[in-house]
Design a protein around this motif. Structure first.
Motif, PDB file in Angstrom:
ATOM      1  N   GLU A 128      79.753   1.602 -10.459  1.00 22.52           N
ATOM      2  CA  GLU A 128      78.899   0.675  -9.548  1.00 22.52           C
ATOM      3  C   GLU A 128      77.660   0.960  -9.344  1.00 22.52           C
ATOM      4  OE1 GLU A 128      82.158   2.407  -8.742  1.00 22.52           O
ATOM      5  OE2 GLU A 128      83.190   0.516  -9.200  1.00 22.52           O
TER       6      GLU A 128
ATOM      7  N   THR B 249      86.935  22.949 -13.257  1.00 21.72           N
ATOM      8  CA  THR B 249      86.236  22.536 -12.399  1.00 21.72           C
ATOM      9  C   THR B 249      86.658  23.107 -11.084  1.00 21.72           C
ATOM     10  OG1 THR B 249      86.315  20.331 -13.600  1.00 21.72           O
ATOM     11  CG2 THR B 249      85.423  20.375 -11.100  1.00 21.72           C
TER      12      THR B 249
ATOM     13  N   ILE C 278      83.676   7.466 -13.120  1.00 21.59           N
ATOM     14  CA  ILE C 278      83.453   7.778 -11.990  1.00 21.59           C
ATOM     15  C   ILE C 278      82.055   8.864 -12.336  1.00 21.59           C
ATOM     16  CG2 ILE C 278      84.052   9.634 -10.099  1.00 21.59           C
ATOM     17  CD1 ILE C 278      87.011   8.282 -10.505  1.00 21.59           C
ATOM     18  N   TYR C 279      82.344   9.899 -13.011  1.00 23.45           N
ATOM     19  CA  TYR C 279      81.208  10.877 -12.986  1.00 23.45           C
ATOM     20  C   TYR C 279      79.744  10.646 -13.705  1.00 23.45           C
ATOM     21  CZ  TYR C 279      83.613  12.922 -17.602  1.00 23.45           C
ATOM     22  OH  TYR C 279      83.909  13.012 -18.794  1.00 23.45           O
ATOM     23  N   GLY C 280      78.793  11.306 -13.557  1.00 22.30           N
ATOM     24  CA  GLY C 280      77.660  10.651 -14.401  1.00 22.30           C
ATOM     25  C   GLY C 280      77.182   9.568 -13.566  1.00 22.30           C
TER      26      GLY C 280
ATOM     27  N   VAL D  55      88.141   9.408 -15.447  1.00 21.60           N
ATOM     28  CA  VAL D  55      87.250  10.019 -14.780  1.00 21.60           C
ATOM     29  C   VAL D  55      85.733   9.597 -15.270  1.00 21.60           C
ATOM     30  CG1 VAL D  55      86.608  11.988 -16.087  1.00 21.60           C
ATOM     31  CG2 VAL D  55      85.997  12.007 -13.753  1.00 21.60           C
TER      32      VAL D  55
ATOM     33  N   GLU E 199      73.931  -1.085 -10.106  1.00 19.21           N
ATOM     34  CA  GLU E 199      72.985  -0.785  -9.216  1.00 19.21           C
ATOM     35  C   GLU E 199      71.685  -0.801  -9.905  1.00 19.21           C
ATOM     36  OE1 GLU E 199      71.980  -1.188  -5.855  1.00 19.21           O
ATOM     37  OE2 GLU E 199      73.815  -1.910  -5.147  1.00 19.21           O
TER      38      GLU E 199
ATOM     39  N   THR F 190      78.826   6.645 -10.652  1.00 23.00           N
ATOM     40  CA  THR F 190      79.972   5.588 -10.903  1.00 23.00           C
ATOM     41  C   THR F 190      79.485   4.564 -11.598  1.00 23.00           C
ATOM     42  OG1 THR F 190      79.463   4.823  -8.697  1.00 23.00           O
ATOM     43  CG2 THR F 190      81.107   6.534  -8.704  1.00 23.00           C
TER      44      THR F 190
ATOM     45  N   LYS G 268      93.037  18.574 -11.029  1.00 18.31           N
ATOM     46  CA  LYS G 268      92.615  17.274 -11.599  1.00 18.31           C
ATOM     47  C   LYS G 268      93.734  16.332 -12.270  1.00 18.31           C
ATOM     48  CE  LYS G 268      88.900  18.364 -14.165  1.00 18.31           C
ATOM     49  NZ  LYS G 268      89.166  19.754 -14.444  1.00 18.31           N
TER      50      LYS G 268
END
Ligand SMILES: Cc1cc2nc3c(=O)[nH]c(=O)nc-3n(C[C@H](O)[C@H](O)[C@H](O)COP(=O)(O)OP(=O)(O)OC[C@H]3O[C@@H](n4cnc5c(N)ncnc54)[C@H](O)[C@@H]3O)c2cc1C
Length: 209
Positions: A194, A36, A188-190, A185, A198, A192, A28
């Motif tokens: 975006e 991970t 991104i995680y949990g 990150v 929404e 994203t 990562k």
């Protein structure tokens, strides 16, 4: 999760169960202390006692925990951003260029003042969310606001702080570099950021897909 006649259920799959394999450790950008890896499931037989949260309740269990998971990301974001500011204040007071401390430049002082203000605002919001989660009243949209806004802020703070460290900010021997890599990150995680937007817009009655 496994789909059954009554819907999705959560199953505890343990190391050593036939058909359950772990892939190699993934390389990562940051969060290097976390191991991970991909997980592979091939007709794993799971004892009935390893059912978690009741049959068909998997999706509900996951949904119930989402606001808290997202708030944890926001809490981590604010804490990491504050640590970065503290390191940068210390470093810029110590580092001398052109005969003066980096902290003496107006740009440095104003930049750090702006970042500290934003982190303070974020902290007040996160504190409010913590109060709500303590009484089971943190809704998904509010948790999503905290996750998206605080993780965006964390990344902005890291970027600005790395800049104030100059070339040393790009070297792994300084904690700011690791914090910069670890921060990415969070957006991104949990889910994203975006997807957070929404969720928020849907709660505002704005439809979408
Ligand atoms: C280090 C790490 C640890 C993780 N840990 C866990 C874990 O413990 N448990 C777990 O379940 N998952 C975990 N994840 C997975 C993580 O939650 C997902 O990577 C994340 O939700 C994004 O999904 P994706 O990777 O499939 O991206 P994609 O869904 O492929 O997204 C790609 C891009 O498309 C955008 N996008 C997708 N859908 C929409 C939409 N409807 N509208 C607008 N834009 C959209 C996304 O925002 C993103 O920019 C982890 C990921 C990482 C990197």
């Amino acid at each position: 999760p496994s789909a059954g006649a009554k819907g999705t259920s959560l199953l505890l799959v343990e190391r050593g169960m036939p058909g359950f394999e772990k892939g190699k450790r993934l390389k990562k950008l940051g969060m290097k202390a976390q191991d991970t890896s991909e997980l592979f499931f091939d007709n794993v037989k799971v004892p009935a006692g390893n059912l978690l949260g009741g049959e068909g309740k998997g999706f509900i269990c996951l949904m119930e925990q989402l606001p808290w998971e997202r708030l944890q990301i926001a809490i981590g974001a604010v804490a990491a951003a504050q640590a970065a500011i503290d390191w940068t204040v210390e470093y810029t007071k110590d580092r001398k260029v052109f005969g003066q401390a980096v902290a003496a430049f107006q740009n440095t002082r104003y930049k750090l003042a702006e970042l500290q203000t934003e982190v303070q605002v974020a902290r007040v919001f996160v504190d409010k969310c913590c109060e709500l989660v303590n009484v089971d009243k943190l809704d998904t949209a509010t948790a999503s606001m905290a996750k998206y806004w605080c993780s965006d802020l964390q990344c902005k703070v890291m970027d600005e702080c790395v800049q104030l460290f100059g070339g040393y900010g790009y070297m792994w021997e300084y904690p700011i570099t690791r914090a910069y890599a670890d921060a990415r990150v969070q957006r991104i995680y949990g889910g994203t950021n975006e997807i957070m937007k929404e969720v928020i817009s849907r709660a505002m009655g704005l439809g979408g897909r």
